[in-house]
Scaffold this active site. Structure first.
Site, PDB file in Angstrom:
ATOM      1  N   ALA A  66      68.952   2.789 -17.039  1.00  0.00           N
ATOM      2  CA  ALA A  66      69.934   3.837 -16.753  1.00  0.00           C
ATOM      3  C   ALA A  66      71.187   3.495 -17.564  1.00  0.00           C
ATOM      4  O   ALA A  66      71.394   2.338 -17.946  1.00  0.00           O
ATOM      5  CB  ALA A  66      70.232   3.859 -15.265  1.00  0.00           C
ATOM      6  N   GLY A 111      65.815   1.254 -15.148  1.00  0.00           N
ATOM      7  CA  GLY A 111      65.364   2.646 -15.015  1.00  0.00           C
ATOM      8  C   GLY A 111      64.322   3.024 -16.066  1.00  0.00           C
ATOM      9  O   GLY A 111      63.522   3.935 -15.838  1.00  0.00           O
ATOM     10  N   GLU A 114      61.164   1.813 -14.651  1.00  0.00           N
ATOM     11  CA  GLU A 114      60.843   2.714 -13.537  1.00  0.00           C
ATOM     12  C   GLU A 114      60.256   4.024 -14.055  1.00  0.00           C
ATOM     13  O   GLU A 114      59.323   4.581 -13.473  1.00  0.00           O
ATOM     14  CB  GLU A 114      62.101   2.961 -12.686  1.00  0.00           C
ATOM     15  CG  GLU A 114      62.476   1.704 -11.911  1.00  0.00           C
ATOM     16  CD  GLU A 114      63.820   1.781 -11.216  1.00  0.00           C
ATOM     17  OE1 GLU A 114      64.815   2.120 -11.888  1.00  0.00           O
ATOM     18  OE2 GLU A 114      63.884   1.506 -10.011  1.00  0.00           O
ATOM     19  N   GLU A 134      68.660  -5.354 -13.179  1.00  0.00           N
ATOM     20  CA  GLU A 134      69.711  -4.815 -12.298  1.00  0.00           C
ATOM     21  C   GLU A 134      70.525  -5.900 -11.596  1.00  0.00           C
ATOM     22  O   GLU A 134      71.747  -5.783 -11.476  1.00  0.00           O
ATOM     23  CB  GLU A 134      69.090  -3.891 -11.231  1.00  0.00           C
ATOM     24  CG  GLU A 134      68.767  -2.506 -11.734  1.00  0.00           C
ATOM     25  CD  GLU A 134      67.384  -2.398 -12.355  1.00  0.00           C
ATOM     26  OE1 GLU A 134      66.795  -3.434 -12.712  1.00  0.00           O
ATOM     27  OE2 GLU A 134      66.893  -1.265 -12.486  1.00  0.00           O
TER      28      GLU A 134
END
Ligand code: CO8
Length: 260
Positions: A66, A111, A114, A134
């Site tokens: 992200a 992300g 993911e 993260e």
């Protein structure tokens, strides 16, 4: 539809969807997530598209996570909204009847991993590196990673990857069962497309219902999953694809599936 951060190309019933923000290693900001949502909804509605390959632009990254620069200034409420937006994309990947293969061509982090895990399965370049960094940023996975990774490889390996924040190389991702196949970098997308074209040739409804049975079954007891499988199996006997597939076998010819 034209996208700012995505490339979409369709050929022989297979769409290639490329996250195209290489200057930021294809990081997922809100705009990319909105575009991914729109593109996946459009591809799912297009009955001529039988399979999708999802990859990243450039040689370095699939998706490096992200967008940290966008997240840095978020309030708690904005972060919650952002996570919900990303999770909607992951759930769309899981629920869409069209299969999606992730072709992980480089870094798939946070992300980005993911997003790959939201796809039906992953092929990766030998140069790929995957991980959940993260915790090194003081946060945790928020686009479904804690759930999807532990279901895929078991809680113990998922915990090691998520708690340490360390990246693992492609061969370890293969050994751990995160990726199905490793390819030389230049062979990755062609190989994923070859598999996608193979899927595009078989009975579309059989593939769609099998995807539903596997995905929905993960949230059911095994016995309910068996029952659900049997009912979908029965429904297929009301389709043209079943009649065509079996008639073609008996008549020793190639089946022409219509996805109906
Ligand atoms: N976000 C924003 N920009 C990024 C990101 C990212 N995730 N990753 C790379 N970039 C940018 C860099 O800032 C750099 O931009 P600039 O040239 O303007 O400085 C450009 O991409 C190139 O990157 P690097 O110069 O860093 O390239 P290197 O080859 O030196 O390093 C790495 C490559 C190791 C991949 C490095 O870029 C890196 O560590 N990136 C961050 C990886 C990361 O931590 N990802 C996880 C993010 S958190 C997350 O994904 C949470 C998901 C759940 C969210 C839930 C809702 C809140």
């Amino acid at each position: 539809m034209a996208y700012r951060h995505l490339l979409v190309e369709t050929n022989e019933g297979v769409a290639t969807l490329t996250v195209n923000r290489p200057q930021s290693l294809n990081a997922l900001n809100s705009e990319v997530l909105d575009e991914l949502q729109a593109a996946l909804d459009t591809l799912e509605a297009d009955r001529t598209v039988k399979a999708v390959v999802l990859t990243g632009a450039g040689e370095k990254a699939f998706v490096a996570g992200a967008d940290i620069k966008e997240m840095a200034a978020m309030t708690s409420h904005q972060a919650h909204t952002f996570a919900a937006k990303g999770q909607k994309v992951m759930l769309t990947l899981e629920r869409m009847t069209t299969p999606v293969i992730a072709a992980v061509n480089g870094f798939a982090l946070g992300g980005g991993l993911e997003l790959a895990l939201g796809c039906d399965f992953i092929y990766a370049s030998e140069k790929a590196k995957v991980g959940f960094p993260e915790v090194t940023l003081g946060i945790m996975p928020g686009f479904g990673g804690t759930q999807n990774l532990s279901r895929l490889i078991g809680a113990n390996k998922a915990k090691e990857l998520i708690f340490t924040g360390k990246m693992i190389a492609a061969d370890q991702a293969l050994a751990w069962g995160i990726v199905n196949q490793l390819c030389a970098a230049e062979d990755l997308v062609p190989k994923a497309l070859e598999t996608a074209r193979g899927i595009a040739r078989v009975g579309t409804l059989g593939v769609a219902y099998a995807k539903d049975a596997i995905g929905s079954g993960l949230d059911m007891s095994r016995e309910d999953g068996f029952r659900y499988e049997a009912s979908l199996f029965g429904v297929l006997f009301a389709t043209q694809d079943q009649r065509e597939g079996m008639a073609a076998f008996v008549e020793k010819r190639k089946a022409e599936f219509k996805g109906a």
